[in-house]
Write a protein that holds these residues in place. Sequence first.
Motif, short mmCIF file in Angstrom:
data_model
loop_
_atom_site.label_atom_id
_atom_site.label_comp_id
_atom_site.label_asym_id
_atom_site.label_seq_id
_atom_site.Cartn_x
_atom_site.Cartn_y
_atom_site.Cartn_z
N TYR A 75 1.45 12.72 -12.44
CA TYR A 75 0.29 13.58 -12.68
C TYR A 75 -0.96 12.75 -12.93
CZ TYR A 75 1.59 12.65 -17.56
OH TYR A 75 1.92 12.04 -18.74
N ASN A 76 -2.10 13.45 -13.01
CA ASN A 76 -3.41 12.87 -13.28
C ASN A 76 -3.73 11.70 -12.35
OD1 ASN A 76 -3.65 14.80 -15.20
ND2 ASN A 76 -3.69 13.44 -16.96
N ALA A 325 -10.71 23.31 -12.09
CA ALA A 325 -9.57 24.20 -12.28
C ALA A 325 -10.13 25.48 -12.89
CB ALA A 325 -8.54 23.57 -13.19
N ILE A 336 -7.07 25.48 -8.30
CA ILE A 336 -8.15 24.55 -8.00
C ILE A 336 -9.14 25.25 -7.07
CG2 ILE A 336 -8.74 22.27 -7.07
CD1 ILE A 336 -6.79 22.31 -9.56
N HIS A 359 -1.89 24.80 -10.95
CA HIS A 359 -2.39 23.54 -10.38
C HIS A 359 -3.28 22.88 -11.42
CE1 HIS A 359 -1.39 26.20 -7.06
NE2 HIS A 359 -1.27 25.14 -6.28
N TYR A 360 -3.10 21.58 -11.60
CA TYR A 360 -3.78 20.91 -12.70
C TYR A 360 -4.66 19.75 -12.25
CZ TYR A 360 -0.77 23.58 -15.77
OH TYR A 360 -0.16 24.62 -16.42
N ASN A 361 -5.76 19.57 -12.96
CA ASN A 361 -6.57 18.35 -13.00
C ASN A 361 -6.94 17.78 -11.62
OD1 ASN A 361 -5.96 18.92 -15.61
ND2 ASN A 361 -4.73 17.11 -15.98
N PRO A 362 -7.88 18.46 -10.91
CA PRO A 362 -8.25 18.02 -9.57
C PRO A 362 -8.93 16.65 -9.57
CG PRO A 362 -9.82 19.65 -10.39
CD PRO A 362 -8.68 19.60 -11.38
N TYR A 373 -4.37 17.09 -6.80
CA TYR A 373 -4.07 17.81 -8.05
C TYR A 373 -2.58 17.64 -8.27
CZ TYR A 373 -3.28 21.05 -4.18
OH TYR A 373 -2.90 21.58 -2.97
N LYS A 375 1.05 19.72 -9.37
CA LYS A 375 1.72 21.00 -9.61
C LYS A 375 3.22 20.75 -9.50
CE LYS A 375 1.87 22.80 -4.89
NZ LYS A 375 1.61 23.99 -4.07
#
Length: 710
Positions: A75-76, A325, A336, A359-362, A373, A375
């Motif tokens: 992630y990230n 987001a 996103i 969906h996280y942190n574009p 991102y 997911k």
Amino acid sequence: MKNRSPPAVYLYLQLILLLSTTSVSLQNPSSSSSIVFATLGKLDYDFDIFTLPIFSETTSQNHERQFTDGVSINYNGFFLSSTSSLSLVATSTSSPPPLQVVYVTERYGSSNIYLDGIYYGVDGTSELRRRSVCEKGSRIQIPLLRLEDRNGQISMKDRPSISGEQLIYVSTHENPEVPRKSWAAVYSTHLKTGDTLRLTPYGIADFSPAVSPSGIWTAVASSGEKGWDGEIEDLNTHIYIFKTQDGSERVKVVEHGGWPCWMNEFTIYFHRRNSDGWLSIYRAILPQERPIKFQTVVIERVTLPGFHAFTPATSVGNKSFIAIATRRPTSNFRHIELYDLIRNEFIEVTRPISPESHHYNPFISPDGSLVGYHKCRGSVNGGKRKNPLLLENIKNTEPDFSLFRIDGSFPSFSPDGKRIAYVDFPGLYVVNSDGSGKRKVFLDTAFATAWDWKRKGVVYTSAGPTFSSERTQVDIISVNVYEEKISELGSTPSYKTLTFGGQNNAFPSPSPDGKWVAFRSGRSGNKNLYVMDAIEGEKGGLRQLTEGPWTDTMCNWSPDGEWIAFSSDRDNPGGGSFSLYFIHPNGTGLKKVFQSGKGGKVNHPWFSPDSKSLVFTSDYAAVSAEPIANPHHFQPYGDIFIVKADGSGIRRLTHNSFEDGTPTWGPSYIKPVDVVQLPSSGSSCEFDDCHWLSKAPKYGVEIPNKPRCP
Ligand SMILES: *[C@@H]1O[C@H](CO)[C@@H](O)[C@H](O)[C@H]1NC(C)=O
Ligand SMILES: *[C@@H]1O[C@H](CO)[C@@H](O)[C@H](O)[C@H]1NC(C)=O
């Protein structure tokens, strides 16, 4: 402040070693026990980084690519530019160059930052081109940090970015030695030499760093000197900038804001919760002159009330849009979207593709052609968890025990250490510690488990809902999980109810002589501790152990029989703060053993097998990341700690931004490798997004939701 870690070239060579030996750890001869804990939701995440082309004809489901390799959680992310001076990934002159992303990964039991490069062919499919030992098919994969191997330091890493040959990231490896202060700080590691520099001043916590396009400045969300006030929904951080080179010229540019990103050297986008209740995107326009005077920074709101918009991302290659987001009232999922800064309109990108995934942190590629991102990988590919883990091995530098995350809550070991009881709502399970022989032994909702020390196969639990009032129907039962006859019939074992009246009787902990069970009960109108007969329950004998208008709970009887440890808010009844207390089973010797600063929490204490230490969950290390950047956690500050029975020598065992809780300490050493649970426990990806995002602010004006689908 300088540390040395092996240079990247060396890491290159280490990779083969890493890949072939990480599952093998040497057992310390004195190793004698294991700690197992629960993490809310974590084993259901299965996060991978995905990329999607934007502003092109190819924006469709077929072109969403899973970038990371499906191992552990990833992630990230951060895109490297193809012209980056960083030459870790040896690019050949043949086009196209590899797509390179740095990201956080939790494989091999600890948090690390990896760089992956993938060669995609001209037609977009990945090509099989093996050019060095580090390549697996078309993928090059390089771990960028080996901090923990160097100094016995375990830490969480977060929000990496690369500027020149420097890796800028958050790490939690330095203990500020102050309760309820976050350990999160920003570091810079030179990828060739391994030189590491702390950029955050001591005594301060910084989250979510972002480096400016020139690389000269870094912006962070900082708690400032005030520290953490226990808040999670709105962390109330401020944005500071400083020189990336050495952390100097640090200056506050925004009061109240988080998750900064740079559009150019003078424009920072960030999120903030407006007084109207909506999380919104803002921009800060910095003056040209340095040092910056705080008053001369111009702040503008970018997104309007009507839905929550947060975690912005920018692209230096196309300054006419940002990625964000959102949580719209019209969807229960986090998506996103792009926001066109010229036309002032939103372009939804993930909802048309996978409407029912979070969906996280574009993050956007430097040329503005791809959005990335993370997911859950299962939801798009229809995938089920490949190897559901019963016990996930967590890297740990303490030599005496191994450390695991269990796929469930409230674990406890049988006295011989060979079996584990745990709950998974609803239901009570027992399983062998090698992952075999799993059985559901009670069908309804239960929490808190403990094994009788003398009667083989007797497990105590509290049947009923968690987190309820004194009057809630919760009673303690004992289940004989070795009733062979019954298991042959394929049904669950019979159980015996030990408390009556249902006034929230919970957290049973039996005495080592097998005669008594300590528990908490709300029968007096307050939750206090009681002791009852282990076999006949309260009918066979009952006495009150603690008494007062406060909450005493989560009791644990020491294996040597001397003490009952428990968690109590008696310092400030109802104030939400809990400290660790001890009392002798005969009611004498009450003492406070450990407190997590003023207003802090110490919960779920459990004695070590030798009764000399305890493990518990606490907010002692505050939050390690902005909670908005994660799925929902009630208590994202929860980490697992051990302390000596005299309250000294606190040690942090877990480093992550998730809610770790309900630890137990068992008498056998489980080899520190992942324990797979068979058969499959079903699909993953079932988790909630931050609960507070589901609430529209009461007086917020709803603007019409007009998505323009690509
Ligand atoms: C840049 O972004 C805008 C959206 O603001 C988009 O319309 C345009 O096509 C993008 N340009 C390129 C070259 O991708
Ligand atoms: C209570 O128990 C403790 C610990 O076992 C013991 O030292 C103490 O003498 C006992 N006190 C009474 C009054 O029985």
